[in-house]
Design an enzyme around this catalytic site. Structure first.
Site, PDB file in Angstrom:
ATOM      1  N   HIS A 273      -2.811   6.891   3.174  1.00 26.98           N
ATOM      2  CA  HIS A 273      -3.369   5.628   2.658  1.00 26.98           C
ATOM      3  C   HIS A 273      -4.600   5.248   3.464  1.00 26.98           C
ATOM      4  O   HIS A 273      -4.574   5.245   4.701  1.00 26.98           O
ATOM      5  CB  HIS A 273      -2.321   4.516   2.745  1.00 26.98           C
ATOM      6  CG  HIS A 273      -2.924   3.166   2.523  1.00 26.98           C
ATOM      7  ND1 HIS A 273      -3.676   2.877   1.405  1.00 26.98           N
ATOM      8  CD2 HIS A 273      -2.927   2.043   3.292  1.00 26.98           C
ATOM      9  CE1 HIS A 273      -4.107   1.628   1.497  1.00 26.98           C
ATOM     10  NE2 HIS A 273      -3.659   1.103   2.618  1.00 26.98           N
TER      11      HIS A 273
ATOM     12  N   ASN B 220     -10.257  -0.180   0.885  1.00 27.19           N
ATOM     13  CA  ASN B 220      -8.800  -0.088   0.793  1.00 27.19           C
ATOM     14  C   ASN B 220      -8.360  -0.546  -0.601  1.00 27.19           C
ATOM     15  O   ASN B 220      -8.451  -1.731  -0.922  1.00 27.19           O
ATOM     16  CB  ASN B 220      -8.183  -0.968   1.886  1.00 27.19           C
ATOM     17  CG  ASN B 220      -6.666  -0.991   1.851  1.00 27.19           C
ATOM     18  OD1 ASN B 220      -6.048  -0.508   0.908  1.00 27.19           O
ATOM     19  ND2 ASN B 220      -6.054  -1.566   2.868  1.00 27.19           N
TER      20      ASN B 220
ATOM     21  N   CYS C 185       0.821  -1.226   0.000  1.00 33.93           N
ATOM     22  CA  CYS C 185       0.000   0.000   0.000  1.00 33.93           C
ATOM     23  C   CYS C 185       0.847   1.265   0.000  1.00 33.93           C
ATOM     24  O   CYS C 185       0.329   2.355  -0.253  1.00 33.93           O
ATOM     25  CB  CYS C 185      -0.943  -0.004   1.195  1.00 33.93           C
ATOM     26  SG  CYS C 185      -1.915  -1.496   1.327  1.00 33.93           S
TER      27      CYS C 185
HETATM   28  O1  UT7 Z   1      -3.441  -1.864   3.908  1.00 32.12           O
HETATM   29  C1  UT7 Z   1      -3.235  -2.534   5.121  1.00 32.12           C
HETATM   30  C2  UT7 Z   1      -4.281  -3.580   5.318  1.00 32.12           C
HETATM   31  N1  UT7 Z   1      -4.861  -3.838   6.564  1.00 32.12           N
HETATM   32  C3  UT7 Z   1      -5.198  -3.010   7.566  1.00 32.12           C
HETATM   33  O2  UT7 Z   1      -4.906  -1.850   7.583  1.00 32.12           O
HETATM   34  C4  UT7 Z   1      -5.984  -3.608   8.678  1.00 32.12           C
HETATM   35  C5  UT7 Z   1      -5.853  -2.842   9.968  1.00 32.12           C
HETATM   36  N2  UT7 Z   1      -6.750  -3.420  10.979  1.00 32.12           N
HETATM   37  C6  UT7 Z   1      -8.078  -3.177  10.966  1.00 32.12           C
HETATM   38  O3  UT7 Z   1      -8.575  -2.428  10.141  1.00 32.12           O
HETATM   39  C7  UT7 Z   1      -8.908  -3.821  12.053  1.00 32.12           C
HETATM   40  O4  UT7 Z   1      -8.079  -4.479  12.983  1.00 32.12           O
HETATM   41  C8  UT7 Z   1      -9.968  -4.829  11.482  1.00 32.12           C
HETATM   42  C9  UT7 Z   1     -11.052  -4.078  10.720  1.00 32.12           C
HETATM   43  C10 UT7 Z   1      -9.314  -5.847  10.560  1.00 32.12           C
HETATM   44  C11 UT7 Z   1     -10.654  -5.574  12.623  1.00 32.12           C
HETATM   45  O5  UT7 Z   1     -11.313  -4.646  13.477  1.00 32.12           O
HETATM   46  P1  UT7 Z   1     -11.227  -4.783  15.058  1.00 32.12           P
HETATM   47  O6  UT7 Z   1     -12.025  -3.694  15.650  1.00 32.12           O
HETATM   48  O7  UT7 Z   1      -9.770  -4.832  15.401  1.00 32.12           O
HETATM   49  O8  UT7 Z   1     -11.969  -6.153  15.334  1.00 32.12           O
HETATM   50  P2  UT7 Z   1     -11.398  -7.473  16.013  1.00 32.12           P
HETATM   51  O9  UT7 Z   1     -10.429  -8.136  15.076  1.00 32.12           O
HETATM   52  O10 UT7 Z   1     -10.929  -7.136  17.393  1.00 32.12           O
HETATM   53  O11 UT7 Z   1     -12.667  -8.370  16.113  1.00 32.12           O
HETATM   54  C12 UT7 Z   1     -13.694  -8.101  17.064  1.00 32.12           C
HETATM   55  C13 UT7 Z   1     -14.802  -9.104  16.877  1.00 32.12           C
HETATM   56  C14 UT7 Z   1     -14.329 -10.545  16.803  1.00 32.12           C
HETATM   57  O12 UT7 Z   1     -15.322 -11.335  17.438  1.00 32.12           O
HETATM   58  P3  UT7 Z   1     -15.086 -11.878  18.936  1.00 32.12           P
HETATM   59  O13 UT7 Z   1     -13.852 -12.742  18.856  1.00 32.12           O
HETATM   60  O14 UT7 Z   1     -14.916 -10.670  19.791  1.00 32.12           O
HETATM   61  O15 UT7 Z   1     -16.332 -12.642  19.196  1.00 32.12           O
HETATM   62  C15 UT7 Z   1     -14.329 -10.864  15.347  1.00 32.12           C
HETATM   63  O16 UT7 Z   1     -14.563 -12.230  15.069  1.00 32.12           O
HETATM   64  O17 UT7 Z   1     -15.452  -8.847  15.628  1.00 32.12           O
HETATM   65  C16 UT7 Z   1     -15.505 -10.050  14.874  1.00 32.12           C
HETATM   66  N3  UT7 Z   1     -15.436  -9.707  13.454  1.00 32.12           N
HETATM   67  C17 UT7 Z   1     -16.516  -9.442  12.723  1.00 32.12           C
HETATM   68  N4  UT7 Z   1     -17.822  -9.417  13.035  1.00 32.12           N
HETATM   69  C18 UT7 Z   1     -18.695  -9.093  12.067  1.00 32.12           C
HETATM   70  C19 UT7 Z   1     -14.323  -9.576  12.681  1.00 32.12           C
HETATM   71  N5  UT7 Z   1     -14.701  -9.236  11.425  1.00 32.12           N
HETATM   72  C20 UT7 Z   1     -16.051  -9.138  11.444  1.00 32.12           C
HETATM   73  C21 UT7 Z   1     -17.005  -8.818  10.464  1.00 32.12           C
HETATM   74  N6  UT7 Z   1     -18.316  -8.806  10.823  1.00 32.12           N
HETATM   75  N7  UT7 Z   1     -16.680  -8.502   9.185  1.00 32.12           N
END
Ligand code: UT7
Length: 339
Positions: free
Chosen positions: A263, A293, A113
């Site tokens: 980005h 993204n 990115c």
């Molecule tokens: O260009 C670089 C590419 N990547 C990035 O920049 C990614 C950077 N990171 C992020 O944007 C965030 O960390 C994410 C969007 C990927 C995740 O968001 P988060 O607020 O950190 O969520 P989390 O991973 O802590 O997940 C919280 C909960 C989990 O459930 P439990 O374990 O608490 O029951 C996940 O399973 O949300 C759940 N979850 C979802 N629920 C509904 C994860 N993805 C989803 C989803 N829909 N799409």
């Protein structure tokens, strides 16, 4: 005078996939995705489209805006992590053929990115030494083609598209660099290589046959591995540090910035960066609600949208700053459109 961006262009595929569309086949909701990322929908490359076709269309629009003819282009750099072919021929060569830029050398650049800022810096060096030639710098991606659409924590984040700029120089060789107001930081942190990766590739030893040469083996099915929390923390820390360091290097402060083109991976990352830089969110160009993204395409798409909306004007002090798999990071401070 000197090295300048002469024109910008971008292309987003017509096909749009909303969060609600994804929620029809995956355990997720528009509410979760929007509240955790700021994304509502993304553009998806359709039939007949690929990274090269989107890159070529963005480039045509940039050349139109610049009033540049294909034969004037001496270099094409395509920043991409989703080339048409893996690894060759380069997407840049395909774009060169599509555009009829017969006098141009062409290569792909892979810095995820952060790739567009890396590519811009390579092209800046090129037009500095060959001011009679122009360079096309393109960020283009078809990320929706490499996602695991059953993994709700990663597939919701990405979209397809392309952005391009034409770079020119009206100074003698080597002169422009001493006049420029721009400054660039290119960096990497390979210790975080496992934070965002894609399986597959050539690193695994293949079984060897009795002649001591690798026996042909089926490639493993590639998967995107994303350690979301670690990437999030790296992004907030790095984007704000690079932007602040660039200002410091040029003896100025973030308050003097008119616009920041960061980005766009997650709206919450941008909000946290704005807070750290003590800048209002309104200074950041935001489009990921409808683009998601787009990796290396994210910054050039934003530049083109801002130019066409009349929101990026000559004389404005801007920072472009990106981060990505590698881990990579890169930023450029400039007084638009001079580099
Ligand atoms: O260009 C670089 C590419 N990547 C990035 O920049 C990614 C950077 N990171 C992020 O944007 C965030 O960390 C994410 C969007 C990927 C995740 O968001 P988060 O607020 O950190 O969520 P989390 O991973 O802590 O997940 C919280 C909960 C989990 O459930 P439990 O374990 O608490 O029951 C996940 O399973 O949300 C759940 N979850 C979802 N629920 C509904 C994860 N993805 C989803 C989803 N829909 N799409």
């Amino acid at each position: 005078m000197g090295i300048r961006i002469l024109g910008t262009g971008s292309y987003l595929p017509e096909k749009v996939v909303t969060n609600d569309d994804i929620a029809k086949s995956l355990d997720t909701t528009d509410e979760w995705i929007f509240s955790h990322t700021g994304i509502h929908s993304r553009h998806v490359a359709g039939e007949g489209e690929s990274t090269s076709t989107m890159a070529a269309e963005a480039a045509r629009r940039a050349m139109d805006a610049a009033g540049t003819k294909p034969e004037e282009i001496g270099l094409i750099v395509v920043a991409t992590s989703t080339p048409d072919y893996n690894p060759f021929p380069s997407t840049a060569c395909i774009v060169q053929g599509l555009l009829g830029c017969d006098n141009a050398g062409a290569f792909d650049l892979q810095a995820a990115c952060a790739g567009f800022v890396y590519a811009l810096e390579q092209a800046r060096g090129f037009v500095n030494f060959y001011p009679e030639k122009k360079a096309l710098v393109i960020g283009a991606e078809s990320l929706t083609r490499i996602l695991d659409w059953t993994d709700r924590s990663s597939c919701i984040l990405f979209g397809d598209g392309a952005g391009a700029v034409v770079l020119g120089n009206d100074e003698a060789p080597g002169v422009a660099s001493s006049k420029t107001t721009a400054h660039t930081i290119l960096g990497a942190d390979g210790k975080g290589a496992h934070f965002i990766s894609r399986t597959g590739g050539c690193r695994n030893a293949l079984p060897f046959n009795e002649m001591g040469i690798p026996a042909k083996s089926e490639p493993e099915k590639p998967e995107l591995v994303l350690m979301g929390h670690d990437v999030f923390a790296f992004a907030v820390r790095t984007l704000s540090k690079v932007a602040r360091d660039l200002c410091e290097k040029l003896g100025t402060t973030p308050e003097t910035l008119d616009r920041v083109f960061a980005h766009q991976a997650n709206g919450r990352i941008i909000e946290a960066v704005a807070r750290r830089m003590k800048l209002p969110l309104s200074k950041f160009w935001l489009n990921l609600e409808t683009t998601a993204n787009t990796s290396a395409a994210s910054i050039p798409i934003s530049l083109d949208q801002a130019v066409r909306a009349g929101e990026l004007k000559p004389g404005m002090n801007i920072v472009m700053v990106g981060f990505g798999a590698g881990l990579t990071y890169a930023g450029t401070y400039c007084t638009w459109p001079n580099l």
